[in-house]
Each structure stands twice: as C-alpha cells, then as structure tokens.
Design a protein around this motif. Structure first.
Motif, PDB file in Angstrom:
ATOM      1  N   MET A   1     -18.028   1.545  -3.061  1.00  0.00           N
ATOM      2  CA  MET A   1     -17.354   0.643  -2.119  1.00  0.00           C
ATOM      3  C   MET A   1     -15.846   0.671  -2.365  1.00  0.00           C
ATOM      4  O   MET A   1     -15.407   0.640  -3.522  1.00  0.00           O
ATOM      5  CB  MET A   1     -17.883  -0.803  -2.269  1.00  0.00           C
ATOM      6  N   THR A   3     -12.001  -0.450  -2.737  1.00  0.00           N
ATOM      7  CA  THR A   3     -11.357  -1.647  -3.258  1.00  0.00           C
ATOM      8  C   THR A   3     -10.646  -2.376  -2.128  1.00  0.00           C
ATOM      9  O   THR A   3      -9.895  -1.756  -1.362  1.00  0.00           O
ATOM     10  CB  THR A   3     -10.331  -1.271  -4.345  1.00  0.00           C
ATOM     11  N   PRO A   4     -10.839  -3.696  -1.993  1.00  0.00           N
ATOM     12  CA  PRO A   4     -10.154  -4.432  -0.927  1.00  0.00           C
ATOM     13  C   PRO A   4      -8.637  -4.289  -1.047  1.00  0.00           C
ATOM     14  O   PRO A   4      -8.084  -4.249  -2.149  1.00  0.00           O
ATOM     15  CB  PRO A   4     -10.597  -5.880  -1.172  1.00  0.00           C
ATOM     16  N   THR A   7      -6.342  -9.948  -1.115  1.00  0.00           N
ATOM     17  CA  THR A   7      -7.175 -11.154  -1.198  1.00  0.00           C
ATOM     18  C   THR A   7      -6.502 -12.260  -0.416  1.00  0.00           C
ATOM     19  O   THR A   7      -5.320 -12.564  -0.641  1.00  0.00           O
ATOM     20  CB  THR A   7      -7.361 -11.590  -2.658  1.00  0.00           C
ATOM     21  N   TYR A  29      -9.197  -5.040  11.082  1.00  0.00           N
ATOM     22  CA  TYR A  29      -9.658  -4.846   9.703  1.00  0.00           C
ATOM     23  C   TYR A  29     -11.171  -5.046   9.620  1.00  0.00           C
ATOM     24  O   TYR A  29     -11.728  -5.960  10.253  1.00  0.00           O
ATOM     25  CB  TYR A  29      -8.989  -5.848   8.759  1.00  0.00           C
ATOM     26  N   ALA A  30     -11.810  -4.242   8.812  1.00  0.00           N
ATOM     27  CA  ALA A  30     -13.225  -4.433   8.513  1.00  0.00           C
ATOM     28  C   ALA A  30     -13.358  -5.445   7.374  1.00  0.00           C
ATOM     29  O   ALA A  30     -12.453  -5.563   6.537  1.00  0.00           O
ATOM     30  CB  ALA A  30     -13.860  -3.108   8.101  1.00  0.00           C
ATOM     31  N   PRO A  31     -14.470  -6.171   7.293  1.00  0.00           N
ATOM     32  CA  PRO A  31     -14.657  -7.148   6.209  1.00  0.00           C
ATOM     33  C   PRO A  31     -14.514  -6.544   4.815  1.00  0.00           C
ATOM     34  O   PRO A  31     -14.080  -7.230   3.877  1.00  0.00           O
ATOM     35  CB  PRO A  31     -16.070  -7.672   6.446  1.00  0.00           C
ATOM     36  N   SER A  32     -14.864  -5.275   4.657  1.00  0.00           N
ATOM     37  CA  SER A  32     -14.780  -4.625   3.348  1.00  0.00           C
ATOM     38  C   SER A  32     -13.352  -4.311   2.922  1.00  0.00           C
ATOM     39  O   SER A  32     -13.106  -3.973   1.763  1.00  0.00           O
ATOM     40  CB  SER A  32     -15.582  -3.325   3.360  1.00  0.00           C
ATOM     41  N   GLU A  33     -12.404  -4.439   3.852  1.00  0.00           N
ATOM     42  CA  GLU A  33     -11.022  -4.065   3.551  1.00  0.00           C
ATOM     43  C   GLU A  33     -10.208  -5.189   2.916  1.00  0.00           C
ATOM     44  O   GLU A  33      -9.062  -4.978   2.514  1.00  0.00           O
ATOM     45  CB  GLU A  33     -10.325  -3.572   4.815  1.00  0.00           C
ATOM     46  N   TYR A  34     -10.780  -6.368   2.840  1.00  0.00           N
ATOM     47  CA  TYR A  34     -10.085  -7.480   2.193  1.00  0.00           C
ATOM     48  C   TYR A  34     -11.117  -8.450   1.632  1.00  0.00           C
ATOM     49  O   TYR A  34     -12.304  -8.398   1.970  1.00  0.00           O
ATOM     50  CB  TYR A  34      -9.172  -8.203   3.193  1.00  0.00           C
ATOM     51  N   GLU A  35     -10.664  -9.311   0.761  1.00  0.00           N
ATOM     52  CA  GLU A  35     -11.527 -10.335   0.178  1.00  0.00           C
ATOM     53  C   GLU A  35     -11.005 -11.704   0.590  1.00  0.00           C
ATOM     54  O   GLU A  35      -9.794 -11.962   0.525  1.00  0.00           O
ATOM     55  CB  GLU A  35     -11.531 -10.225  -1.346  1.00  0.00           C
TER      56      GLU A  35
END
Length: 287
Positions: A1, A3-4, A7, A29-35
């Motif tokens: 996966m 890394t975001p 954050t 942005y996709a959800p996996s691209e940030y926390e």
C-alpha cells in the motif's frame, strides 16, 4: 500500500475542516492517498496538549506531511497544499491575478471575526433564544470545552492557548448555566442583536462580490470551498436541515435586521455549487 501523502486532522463538527474535504474531492484524491485523523471537537479534544503541539490555536483542520517543515493550520493554506499536490485539472487558485485577488477577497470576507458562525451557534439575542440554546447541545458543548480547558490549562500553565481561551469560553458558558437573566445577559443580548445586523450586512456584501456561476467566475475555486462551510454551518446553527433551507437563518437575522433577505446571486450560486458531486458527498445534510 502506498504511503499517504499527508495527514488531515479533522472532525465532522468542524465547519472549516470541510474546506479541506471539498478540496480533496474536487481534486480527485483517492482515500488511500491521505490519512484522516479525527479530533473530537464536541468533546474539547482539540485543546489536548498533543493536538496543541500540532496546532497552537487548537483549531481544526490541520495538515501534516513529511514534505512540510511545519503543520499547516489555516484552511486556505491547506487548500493550497491539496491543490498544488494534484496539479491535474483546474487549479483552485487561479493564475489570473484579478481572479486570484477575487478569490482571496472572498476568503477573507467569510473569515471576518464579525461574521463568525459562532454568533449563530453560541449567542442569543433575547430570553427566548437563550432558553432554547440552554436546552440544546450548546450548553454541553461549552461545558465540555471548559472542562478540557481547565484540565489541560492546569497541567500546562505555560501554554498561551489555555490562558486565553479558558476565561473567554468560561464567560459564555456561565451565561448558559445561570438560572436567571441578569445584567450580563442583557449586554449579551444587545451584542448579539448588533452581531446579527453585521451578519445581514456581510451577507449582502457577499452577494455583491460574487462572480457567477461560481463565487469567482466560471470554475470552482478555493473561494467556493470557504463560502460553502461558512454559510452551511450558519444555516444549520439557525435550525436549517435541508441543503437549500435558507428560511431559518433568514428568520433569525430578521429579528435584528427586519429587511434582510438573501440576494439573488447568492441563491443562484448556492444552486450551482450544491449540484456538484463534492458538495453532495460532504453535505448530505447541513452541519
């Protein structure tokens, strides 16, 4: 996966957090691209020492990233970061100097202290409104904040935020925990009445500033992403539930400014921006 990239410190109860969320969705942005890390605004956890180290103002949102020297704690700066790190598609900050100046003017307008939505959420212009807010979530919200401010302030006496915010929040909390109306309440009511008049003037001025179809012209910009949370939160705080429900806020303001009405440009702008997918995702209801 992967890394975001960053954050985002956020909370569904924070109006300005939605500047970031709208920007993230507008830029794809996709959800996996940030926390996204939740900070309990209603419980006063935005005042916790761990969060205050990130954001000395104790406000939400904040954004951290390995690419940044320090956290971003202003909504416009966060929107710029989100925009710059996804250069595809129209920029939220136009390159045309005149249009960019309009975007910055609109953002500054809704961030004026006298146009804070805390007026609608936390203040009262008469005994009836005071009683209604005493019976609502307002008193608990202020109480939770005060509890945390006192607790964290006692353990961290050198942190300026606690010394500043504890008496400010304590004053308004005291007004809502009082059993009877006193002289301080009368001053509070008068200040709120003036505040609603300022709000009416601010909404009228906003209407004159809008450049349709969106806030600053033909495309969505960071100006739209700031006006939406500001107006939506005020509409919700006044008792509105449906996304297009202007009437509760209009009625509230008219108690102090009888001739107030929303401008036609504001209504057209709201219809245009509320039709976008980013808006529908983040505003299934007012908040």
């Amino acid at each position: 996966m992967a890394t975001p990239q960053f954050t985002l410190y956020t909370d569904s109860a924070s109006q300005w957090a939605y500047v970031a969320h709208l920007a993230i969705d507008e830029k794809g942005y996709a959800p996996s691209e940030y926390e996204a890390k939740q900070v309990g605004l209603l419980d006063g956890e935005n005042f916790s020492p761990s969060y205050v180290k990130i954001n000395p103002n104790g406000t939400i949102p904040s954004l951290t990233s390995a690419s940044l020297e320090k956290p971003l704690i202003e909504s416009a700066d966060i929107a710029k970061y989100v925009d710059a790190n996804r250069p595809s598609g129209p920029s939220l900050f136009p390159t045309d100097p005149a249009q960019l100046a309009k975007v910055e003017e609109l953002i500054a307008h809704v961030h004026q202290d006298k146009l804070s939505t805390n007026l609608v959420l936390l203040q009262a212009c008469d005994a009836q409104e005071w009683e209604a807010k005493k019976a609502s979530v307002v008193k608990d919200f202020l109480g939770n904040r005060q509890e945390k401010l006192v607790k964290y302030g006692a353990a961290n006496p050198d942190v300026p935020l606690y010394a500043m915010r504890t008496p400010m929040n304590g004053h308004i909390h005291g007004l809502y925990t009082a059993s009877e109306i006193g002289p301080e309440h009368e001053q509070f009511f008068k200040a709120t009445e003036k505040g609603y008049k300022d709000y009416a003037a601010g909404l009228k001025e906003l209407d004159s500033m809008l450049v349709l179809p969106f806030a600053a012209g033909d495309q969505v910009t960071a100006a739209d992403l700031h006006i939406v949370p500001w107006l939506a939160h005020a509409m919700w705080a006044a008792g509105g539930k449906g996304v297009g429900e202007f009437e509760p806020l209009r009625t509230l303001i008219r108690k102090s400014a009888p001739n107030f009405d929303f401008g036609e440009k504001t209504k057209i702008w709201w219809a245009n921006i509320s039709a976008r997918e980013s808006f529908k995702k983040n505003y299934p209801n007012l908040h």
